[in-house]
Design an enzyme around this catalytic site. Structure first.
Site, PDB file in Angstrom:
ATOM      1  N   ASP A  13       0.840  -1.198   0.000  1.00  0.00           N
ATOM      2  CA  ASP A  13       0.000   0.000   0.000  1.00  0.00           C
ATOM      3  C   ASP A  13       0.877   1.251   0.000  1.00  0.00           C
ATOM      4  OD1 ASP A  13       0.790   0.223   2.701  1.00  0.00           O
ATOM      5  OD2 ASP A  13      -0.909  -1.023   3.306  1.00  0.00           O
TER       6      ASP A  13
ATOM      7  N   ASP B  89       1.324   5.163   1.349  1.00  0.00           N
ATOM      8  CA  ASP B  89       0.940   6.274   2.211  1.00  0.00           C
ATOM      9  C   ASP B  89       1.520   7.537   1.600  1.00  0.00           C
ATOM     10  OD1 ASP B  89      -0.323   4.584   4.018  1.00  0.00           O
ATOM     11  OD2 ASP B  89       1.565   4.162   5.040  1.00  0.00           O
TER      12      ASP B  89
ATOM     13  N   ASP C 259       8.764   6.454  13.066  1.00  0.00           N
ATOM     14  CA  ASP C 259       9.386   5.513  14.002  1.00  0.00           C
ATOM     15  C   ASP C 259      10.845   5.173  13.682  1.00  0.00           C
ATOM     16  OD1 ASP C 259       8.424   4.123  11.808  1.00  0.00           O
ATOM     17  OD2 ASP C 259       7.210   2.699  12.937  1.00  0.00           O
TER      18      ASP C 259
HETATM   19  P1  ATP Z   1       3.796  -1.922   6.180  1.00  0.00           P
HETATM   20  O1  ATP Z   1       4.534  -2.265   4.950  1.00  0.00           O
HETATM   21  O2  ATP Z   1       3.685  -3.062   7.114  1.00  0.00           O
HETATM   22  O3  ATP Z   1       2.495  -1.210   5.952  1.00  0.00           O
HETATM   23  P2  ATP Z   1       4.640   0.633   7.094  1.00  0.00           P
HETATM   24  O4  ATP Z   1       5.999   1.162   7.442  1.00  0.00           O
HETATM   25  O5  ATP Z   1       3.969   1.266   5.932  1.00  0.00           O
HETATM   26  O6  ATP Z   1       4.777  -0.920   6.939  1.00  0.00           O
HETATM   27  P3  ATP Z   1       2.389   1.457   8.600  1.00  0.00           P
HETATM   28  O7  ATP Z   1       1.862   0.908   9.891  1.00  0.00           O
HETATM   29  O8  ATP Z   1       1.548   1.354   7.388  1.00  0.00           O
HETATM   30  O9  ATP Z   1       3.780   0.762   8.392  1.00  0.00           O
HETATM   31  O10 ATP Z   1       2.775   2.967   8.867  1.00  0.00           O
HETATM   32  C1  ATP Z   1       3.130   3.885   7.841  1.00  0.00           C
HETATM   33  C2  ATP Z   1       4.223   4.825   8.308  1.00  0.00           C
HETATM   34  O11 ATP Z   1       3.741   5.644   9.383  1.00  0.00           O
HETATM   35  C3  ATP Z   1       5.464   4.149   8.868  1.00  0.00           C
HETATM   36  O12 ATP Z   1       6.365   3.815   7.841  1.00  0.00           O
HETATM   37  C4  ATP Z   1       6.009   5.195   9.794  1.00  0.00           C
HETATM   38  O13 ATP Z   1       6.715   6.190   9.086  1.00  0.00           O
HETATM   39  C5  ATP Z   1       4.757   5.825  10.363  1.00  0.00           C
HETATM   40  N1  ATP Z   1       4.306   5.146  11.596  1.00  0.00           N
HETATM   41  C6  ATP Z   1       3.384   4.167  11.717  1.00  0.00           C
HETATM   42  N2  ATP Z   1       3.203   3.803  12.987  1.00  0.00           N
HETATM   43  C7  ATP Z   1       4.022   4.581  13.721  1.00  0.00           C
HETATM   44  C8  ATP Z   1       4.284   4.699  15.107  1.00  0.00           C
HETATM   45  N3  ATP Z   1       3.680   3.919  15.989  1.00  0.00           N
HETATM   46  N4  ATP Z   1       5.184   5.640  15.491  1.00  0.00           N
HETATM   47  C9  ATP Z   1       5.795   6.430  14.591  1.00  0.00           C
HETATM   48  N5  ATP Z   1       5.605   6.356  13.283  1.00  0.00           N
HETATM   49  C10 ATP Z   1       4.724   5.457  12.833  1.00  0.00           C
HETATM   50 MG    MG Z   2       1.943   0.898   5.268  1.00  0.00          MG
END
Ligand code: ATP
Ligand code: MG
Length: 450
Positions: free
Chosen positions: A73, A75, A149
């Protein structure tokens, strides 16, 4: 050329330790394949940019693109406020309390658009342990980067100019396969203890090493997870279990001491020798399905994780004189009640789990009309897959699984023949250590085809 131009727009060059200026990487330097970016994500960033806003892909998508993996996905981060974003798209919805975000929909495709967060959560309401409860202050891009994060999750990619902005050394960490939290680890875990679980998920899924100072406080801070709302822990656990690397994630959780005491589910799963093989097989097959792009049902997953806890209680109730079927229902109630409190198992998932468990003794009845009735069960497939896992783990005789495989695939005549064949062995519970059942009067439907 392009770098100079961008630097002029953004200001001065980044100095070491200065996280307000990004390192800028061109297409040639970062090597992202633009074909891996979804056309809907580009639609969103270009609409925002056409309206005069900044807009970038961010987070996991950029990380995956840099690793050469097609993101699941996308963002998007922007300096437009949620209201401004909403106005630009026909199907856009503002959601969220703790952080407001906008969901932009194109058909089935959902894109999350977030406004750059302000750097300080100092003024934000927190609970007594320092966990941030709500925070909707907007800010600059470099402040947004600081709030993310991990360094590898804090990079921004503009599909139009194809540049990557890196504020925290994410590129270097991607290349060294290192997972590093941004800022002071203890503070970041305290603000949001879910990050403890995220460390484990990313380290296991990406096969990255956790940087020593990111890793050091994990075990000590683990109990903080207890004061995170159960629904959030559940969401993060589900992401972990459905990452395609569930087995690796659970092993890593154990390694980091995160499974102990804080999630009853994991205590059970990882410390029960009897069920370990079953869980290992269940997770391996889930991981395989996820990697093949097949759907995975959370109900099946949690039913598998908790099965041996159910079996243990099922045996105990039978030893206390209950009949097998009511004993199984009592065991299921006990397990679901404990887990629902701690893990916020949604009602639908809990009911799927119960269905799968309750079907198991029914596979033992291989006479008369009963097997035909079971064929009509809505969850037959899940129940049958579950049965096969029980066979494969050695819990029950594999003959029963083979019989059902043949019965499901068979035509009318073949099924009749199977029904006349006397089953070699039957199983109602675990083959080993089954307690002696205290027989009740013959009217009881014990249900063993003998
Ligand atoms: P995935 O591929 O599993 O979706 P992701 O890195 O995109 O991994 P998400 O949970 O979709 O993870 O979160 C999107 C982004 O938002 C992360 O890459 C990070 O930059 C930020 N983020 C998400 N959760 C947190 C958190 N708890 N604290 C700080 N930043 C966060
Ligand atoms: Mg994500």
């Amino acid at each position: 050329m392009i770098k100079k131009f961008i630097r002029r727009i953004l200001g001065t060059k980044q100095k070491t330790g200065d996280h307000t200026q990004p390192v800028i990487l061109t297409a040639k330097e970062h090597g992202i394949d633009p074909k891996l970016v979804s056309s809907n994500a580009i639609r969103v960033t270009s609409s925002l940019q056409d309206a005069g806003f900044k807009a970038f892909l961010v987070g996991g998508a950029v990380r995956d693109l840099l690793l050469g993996v097609k993101p699941k996905d996308f963002d998007i981060a922007t300096n437009a406020t949620p209201e401004q974003v909403k106005r630009l798209f026909r199907r856009a919805f503002i959601i969220g309390k703790r952080f407001q975000i906008v969901h932009v929909m194109f058909g089935q495709d959902l894109l999350e658009v977030t406004t750059f967060r302000g750097s300080s959560s100092d003024g934000a309401p927190k609970d007594e342990h320092g966990r941030v409860l709500r925070d909707n202050t907007f800010g600059e891009q470099h402040e947004d980067a600081l709030r993310r994060d991990f360094t590898i999750n804090a990079m921004y990619y503009d599909p139009a100019s194809q540049i990557v902005l890196d504020y925290h050394g994410g590129i270097a960490d991607i290349r060294n396969k290192t997972l590093r939290i941004i800022g002071v680890p203890e503070e970041r875990y305290r603000e949001d203890p879910v990050r403890l679980l995220r460390v484990v998920r990313f380290a296991a899924r990406l096969n990255f090493t956790i940087a020593p100072d990111t890793r050091a406080p994990i075990a000590v801070m683990a109990p903080l997870i207890n004061n995170v709302p159960a629904a959030r822990v559940f969401d993060e656990m589900l992401k972990l279990l459905m990452s395609g690397h569930a087995l690796a994630c659970l092993q890593q959780l154990r390694k980091e001491g995160l499974h102990h005491g804080l999630l009853p589910l994991l205590d059970v799963v990882l410390e029960q020798p009897l069920g370990e093989k079953f869980v290992r097989l269940a997770l391996a097959s889930t991981d395989e399905r996820v990697r093949e792009g097949k759907p995975v049902s959370p109900g099946f997953l949690f039913a598998s994780l908790l099965w041996h806890q159910v079996v243990e209680k099922w045996n105990a109730y039978q030893a206390a004189g209950e009949y097998p079927i009511p004993a199984l229902h009592l065991a299921a109630d006990d397990v679901l009640n404990t887990q629902t409190d701690k893990l916020a198992l949604q009602r639908k998932i809990a009911s799927d789990m119960r269905d799968i468990w309750a079907m198991q003794p029914r596979f033992d009845r291989r006479v008369g009309k009963t097997p035909y009735k079971l064929l009509e069960h809505l969850r037959l497939r899940a129940g049958y897959d579950f049965l096969l896992l029980r066979c494969a783990s050695g819990e029950i005789d594999s003959e029963i699984g083979e019989w059902w495989t043949a019965f499901i695939a068979g035509d009318g005549a073949e099924r009749e023949e199977l029904l006349t064949k006397k089953p070699v062995a039957t199983n109602e519970g675990p083959a080993k250590k089954r307690p002696r059942r205290r027989r009740k009067p013959a009217t009881a439907a014990v249900g063993k085809p003998e």
